[in-house]
Write an enzyme that holds these catalytic residues in place. Structure first.
Site, PDB file in Angstrom:
ATOM      1  CG  ASN A   9      -1.717   1.291   1.291  1.00 28.56           C
ATOM      2  OD1 ASN A   9      -1.763   2.041   0.337  1.00 28.56           O
ATOM      3  ND2 ASN A   9      -2.574   1.253   2.517  1.00 28.56           N
ATOM      4  CE  LYS A  11      -0.105   3.135   4.727  1.00 28.79           C
ATOM      5  NZ  LYS A  11      -0.100   3.077   6.267  1.00 28.79           N
ATOM      6  CG  HIS A  95      -5.787   1.675   5.447  1.00 32.36           C
ATOM      7  ND1 HIS A  95      -5.322   2.826   6.141  1.00 32.36           N
ATOM      8  CD2 HIS A  95      -4.772   0.742   5.172  1.00 32.36           C
ATOM      9  CE1 HIS A  95      -4.045   2.146   6.584  1.00 32.36           C
ATOM     10  NE2 HIS A  95      -3.702   1.275   5.854  1.00 32.36           N
ATOM     11  CD  GLU A  97      -2.875   5.250   7.196  1.00 31.91           C
ATOM     12  OE1 GLU A  97      -2.862   5.603   5.851  1.00 31.91           O
ATOM     13  OE2 GLU A  97      -2.022   4.875   7.739  1.00 31.91           O
ATOM     14  CD  GLU A 167      -3.156  -2.381   7.617  1.00 31.14           C
ATOM     15  OE1 GLU A 167      -2.011  -2.823   6.870  1.00 31.14           O
ATOM     16  OE2 GLU A 167      -3.778  -1.402   7.176  1.00 31.14           O
ATOM     17  N   GLY A 173       2.723   2.226  10.727  1.00 31.62           N
ATOM     18  CA  GLY A 173       3.581   3.369  10.543  1.00 31.62           C
ATOM     19  C   GLY A 173       4.430   3.701  11.794  1.00 31.62           C
ATOM     20  CB  SER A 212       5.548  -2.037  11.883  1.00 36.03           C
ATOM     21  OG  SER A 212       5.174  -0.549  12.304  1.00 36.03           O
TER      22      SER A 212
HETATM   23  P1  13P Z   1       3.311   0.277   7.837  1.00 33.49           P
HETATM   24  O1  13P Z   1       3.766  -1.017   7.091  1.00 33.49           O
HETATM   25  O2  13P Z   1       3.811   1.536   7.229  1.00 33.49           O
HETATM   26  O3  13P Z   1       2.947   0.232   9.014  1.00 33.49           O
HETATM   27  O4  13P Z   1       1.770   0.401   7.191  1.00 33.49           O
HETATM   28  C1  13P Z   1       0.833  -0.571   7.437  1.00 33.49           C
HETATM   29  C2  13P Z   1      -0.395  -0.216   6.446  1.00 33.49           C
HETATM   30  O5  13P Z   1      -1.036   0.687   6.986  1.00 33.49           O
HETATM   31  C3  13P Z   1      -0.749  -0.903   5.138  1.00 33.49           C
HETATM   32  O6  13P Z   1      -1.896  -0.721   4.666  1.00 33.49           O
END
Ligand code: 13P
Length: 250
Positions: A9, A11, A95, A97, A167, A173, A212
Site C-alpha cells: 500500500n 499510500k 483502511h 486511515e 491491521e 507506521g 510495521s
Molecule cells: P506500515 O507498514 O507503514 O506500518 O503501514 C501498514 C499499512 O497501513 C498498510 O496498509
C-alpha cells in the site's frame, strides 16, 4: 492450501518517476518462481501508468479505496468501475486511515466492500483496533464488530471473493509490529468466526497482517498458521525490502 499474498500500500507517496523506478526495480528483484501473489496499490492517479509497467508480469494492481457509489455527482470520488477500467483487480476498503482520518464508519465500509465486488474487484477489507481498545481488552469485540457490519450486508459467501487484512492501528507506521502471537490470536479469531458461518470460507479466506511489516520481521509473522501474507505500507516503497518480504511469504 491458501496462496500467500503480499500487498504494497503506497499510500500518498511517490511520483511518476519514483513509481517507474520502484516498479522496475521490484520486477528485477522478485523471484520469477515465487510462490506468493504480489499486489501493489499506488495512488489513483498513477494506477494506469503503473498497470502498464506491470502488464507482462504477475504483479497485480489494486487501489487504496473506492467510492460506495456507482456513478454520478460525487466530486472527488473514484468508482469501483473506474478502478476496474484502469486495470485494478483489488481494492483496499476500510483502511484505518480512511476510518480514523476521514470518518469512514462500519456501514460505509460495508457499502464500499459491496461496490468493489459488484464491479469485479476483490476487496482487501481492513480491520483492527486502536491502542486504547487493545489496552482495554476490546480487540475481539472491535474486530468482530467491523466484520459483522460487512457480514450483515453481504453474508458469509461474499468472503469467498475477499481478502481480510488485520491491521492493528497502533502498529501502523509506528515501527512497533504486533508480535506474531498477538497477530495470530486475532487471525485465528477471525477465521473461527467465519468458519462458524461457513467452514469452507473460514478455511480458505486469506487473512493478511499489516502494521510495521519489514524484511526483518516478515518471515516470523508469515510463519504463523493463520497469517497468509502481509499488507505493507512504508516498506513497500523500497523495492529491495519489499522483494525480501515477498520472498519471506513464499
Ligand atoms: P506500515 O507498514 O507503514 O506500518 O503501514 C501498514 C499499512 O497501513 C498498510 O496498509
Amino acid at each position: 492450501m491458501r496462496q500467500p499474498l503480499v500487498a504494497g500500500n503506497w499510500k500518498m507517496h511517490g511520483s511518476r518517476v519514483d513509481n517507474a523506478s520502484l516498479v522496475r526495480s521490484l520486477l528485477d528483484l522478485l523471484r520469477p518462481d515465487g510462490g506468493a501473489e504480489v499486489l501493489v496499490c499506488p495512488p489513483f492517479v498513477y494506477l494506469w501508468e503503473t498497470g502498464r509497467l506491470l502488464k507482462d508480469s504477475d504483479v497485480q494492481l489494486g487501489c487504496q479505496s473506492v467510492s460506495a457509489e456507482a456513478q454520478g455527482a460525487f466530486t472527488g470520488e473514484i468508482s469501483a468501475a473506474m478502478a476496474r477500467d484502469v486495470g485494478c483487480r483489488y481494492a483496499i476498503v476500510g483502511h484505518s486511515e480512511r476510518r480514523h482520518l476521514y470518518g469512514e464508519g462500519d456501514a460505509l465500509v460495508a457499502r464500499k466492500f459491496v461496490a468493489a465486488q459488484s464491479h469485479g474487484l476483490v476487496p482487501v477489507f481492513c480491520v483492527g483496533e486502536t491502542l486504547d481498545e487493545r489496552e482495554s481488552s476490546r480487540t475481539t469485540e472491535v474486530v468482530a464488530r467491523q466484520i459483522d457490519a460487512v457480514l450483515a450486508v453481504t453474508g458469509a459467501q461474499a468472503f469467498a471473493r475477499a481478502i481480510i487484512a488485520y491491521e492493528p492501528v497502533w502498529a501502523i507506521g509506528t515501527g512497533r509490529n504486533a508480535s506474531p502471537d498477538q497477530a495470530q490470536d486475532v487471525h485465528a479469531m477471525i477465521r473461527t468466526k467465519l468458519a462458524a458461518l461457513d467452514g469452507m470460507i473460514g478455511e480458505s479466506v486469506r487473512i493478511l497482517y499489516g502494521g510495521s511489516v519489514k524484511a526483518a520481521n516478515a518471515r516470523e509473522l508469515f510463519s504463523m498458521p493463520d497469517i497468509d501474507g502481509g499488507l505493507v505500507g512504508g516498506a513497500s516503497l523500497k523495492a529491495d525490502e519489499f522483494a525480501q518480504i515477498c520472498a519471506a511469504a513464499d
